[in-house]
Design a protein around this motif. Structure first.
Motif, short mmCIF file in Angstrom:
data_model
loop_
_atom_site.label_atom_id
_atom_site.label_comp_id
_atom_site.label_asym_id
_atom_site.label_seq_id
_atom_site.Cartn_x
_atom_site.Cartn_y
_atom_site.Cartn_z
N LYS A 1 0.83 -1.21 0.00
CA LYS A 1 0.00 0.00 0.00
C LYS A 1 0.86 1.26 0.00
N GLN A 2 1.91 1.28 0.83
CA GLN A 2 2.80 2.44 0.86
C GLN A 2 3.43 2.68 -0.51
N LEU A 3 3.89 1.61 -1.15
CA LEU A 3 4.57 1.75 -2.43
C LEU A 3 3.61 2.09 -3.56
N SER A 4 2.41 1.52 -3.55
CA SER A 4 1.44 1.86 -4.60
C SER A 4 0.99 3.31 -4.45
N THR A 5 0.85 3.78 -3.21
CA THR A 5 0.50 5.18 -2.98
C THR A 5 1.61 6.09 -3.49
N LEU A 6 2.86 5.77 -3.14
CA LEU A 6 4.00 6.56 -3.62
C LEU A 6 4.05 6.59 -5.14
N ASP A 7 3.86 5.43 -5.77
CA ASP A 7 3.95 5.38 -7.22
C ASP A 7 2.81 6.15 -7.87
N ASP A 8 1.61 6.04 -7.31
CA ASP A 8 0.46 6.75 -7.86
C ASP A 8 0.62 8.26 -7.69
N LEU A 9 1.00 8.70 -6.49
CA LEU A 9 1.11 10.13 -6.24
C LEU A 9 2.27 10.77 -7.01
N SER A 10 3.31 10.01 -7.27
CA SER A 10 4.49 10.56 -7.97
C SER A 10 4.37 10.44 -9.49
N GLY A 11 3.29 9.87 -9.98
CA GLY A 11 3.14 9.70 -11.42
C GLY A 11 3.98 8.58 -12.00
N GLY A 12 4.21 7.54 -11.20
CA GLY A 12 4.91 6.36 -11.72
C GLY A 12 6.42 6.50 -11.75
N ARG A 13 6.99 7.01 -10.67
CA ARG A 13 8.45 7.23 -10.66
C ARG A 13 9.20 6.28 -9.72
N THR A 14 8.53 5.30 -9.17
CA THR A 14 9.13 4.47 -8.13
C THR A 14 9.97 3.33 -8.71
N ILE A 15 11.13 3.10 -8.12
CA ILE A 15 11.93 1.89 -8.33
C ILE A 15 11.98 1.18 -6.99
N VAL A 16 11.49 -0.04 -6.94
CA VAL A 16 11.36 -0.77 -5.68
C VAL A 16 12.54 -1.71 -5.52
N GLY A 17 13.54 -1.27 -4.79
CA GLY A 17 14.64 -2.15 -4.41
C GLY A 17 14.32 -2.86 -3.12
N VAL A 18 14.45 -4.19 -3.11
CA VAL A 18 14.06 -5.01 -1.95
C VAL A 18 15.18 -5.97 -1.59
N GLY A 19 15.43 -6.13 -0.31
CA GLY A 19 16.41 -7.09 0.17
C GLY A 19 15.92 -7.83 1.39
N ALA A 20 16.67 -8.85 1.78
CA ALA A 20 16.29 -9.68 2.92
C ALA A 20 16.86 -9.17 4.24
N GLY A 21 17.88 -8.30 4.20
CA GLY A 21 18.43 -7.73 5.42
C GLY A 21 19.62 -8.48 5.95
N TRP A 22 20.34 -7.83 6.88
CA TRP A 22 21.56 -8.43 7.42
C TRP A 22 21.76 -8.16 8.91
N MET A 23 21.11 -7.13 9.48
CA MET A 23 21.38 -6.74 10.86
C MET A 23 20.48 -7.52 11.81
N GLU A 24 21.03 -8.57 12.41
CA GLU A 24 20.22 -9.46 13.25
C GLU A 24 19.61 -8.72 14.44
N GLU A 25 20.33 -7.76 15.00
CA GLU A 25 19.82 -7.02 16.15
C GLU A 25 18.57 -6.21 15.79
N GLU A 26 18.51 -5.69 14.56
CA GLU A 26 17.34 -4.92 14.14
C GLU A 26 16.13 -5.83 13.98
N PHE A 27 16.35 -7.04 13.42
CA PHE A 27 15.27 -8.02 13.32
C PHE A 27 14.71 -8.33 14.71
N ALA A 28 15.60 -8.55 15.68
CA ALA A 28 15.16 -8.90 17.03
C ALA A 28 14.34 -7.77 17.64
#
Length: 216
Positions: free
Chosen positions: A90-117
């Motif tokens: 929802k956040q990304l579709s809203t951003l893409d809609d409001l910006s007129g289709g300018r979004t590039i969605v980079g996605v990763g799995a993460g690495w900082m175990e403390e942040e996950f916890a």
């Protein structure tokens, strides 16, 4: 060739005015994209490396998108397991809609175990969770009444508009240098976002990349 610039939304240069000024200047100079990375919290021991403040990624891009017209808005990268996939979509579709289709969605799995916890999400299952996020987001962006039954997330037919301005979806670039990240890029992505990775020298050869695509 296209060029992008990282916004100063964390670290010693973090600044709301500076972030806006840099984005507008980058657009005026003809840069193709501005980029943000993604941390929600991190241990105090990381303060020397990251500073003590970091602006949330999608909020920052929405703010920047409101004062620019052309430049693309990219995440390098969003850590998918940090957010519920329905909220993230929802956040990304809203951003893409409001910006007129300018979004590039980079996605990763993460690495900082403390942040996950700290966020209460599974570090051990981060790869599988990320894969399911990618499936769920595409369903939410493309299906009229999206529904999903998976290992980590299930939901009945929903109303999930707005659709993304870019159809069938914004470009998804997969972050990470590991072999699982390469397989994820081949399976789900339109692009690959390695880090600290020279185009020549040490790293994956074209033959290795071809093998990973075949395995996917």
């Amino acid at each position: 060739m296209e060029f992008g610039v990282q916004l100063p939304h964390f670290g010693p240069l973090v600044s709301g005015k500076g972030t806006l000024a840099l984005a507008q200047r980058a657009e005026a100079l003809g840069f193709d994209a501005v980029w943000v990375s993604d941390h929600i919290v991190y241990p105090a021991t990381f303060a020397e490396r990251f500073g003590t403040a970091v602006y949330e990624a999608i909020t920052t891009l929405t703010w920047v998108g409101a004062v620019t017209e052309r430049i693309r808005l990219g995440t390098a990268v969003l850590i998918a397991p940090y957010r519920n996939p329905l909220l993230l979509a929802k956040q990304l579709s809203t951003l893409d809609d409001l910006s007129g289709g300018r979004t590039i969605v980079g996605v990763g799995a993460g690495w900082m175990e403390e942040e996950f916890a700290a966020l209460g999400t599974s570090f051990a299952e981060r790869g599988a969770i990320t894969n399911e996020h990618l499936q769920v987001m595409r369903i939410l962006w493309q299906d009229e009444h999206p529904t999903h039954t998976g290992e980590h997330y299930q939901f009945p037919p929903l109303c999930a508009d707005p659709r993304t301005a870019q159809q069938p979806a914004p470009p998804i670039w997969i972050g990470g240098n590991s072999k699982p990240a390469l397989r994820r890029a081949a399976r789900f992505g339109e692009g690959w976002l390695p880090i600290w990775h020279a185009p020549t020298g040490r790293g994956f050869s074209p033959a290795e990349l071809s093998v990973e695509r075949a395995r996917s």
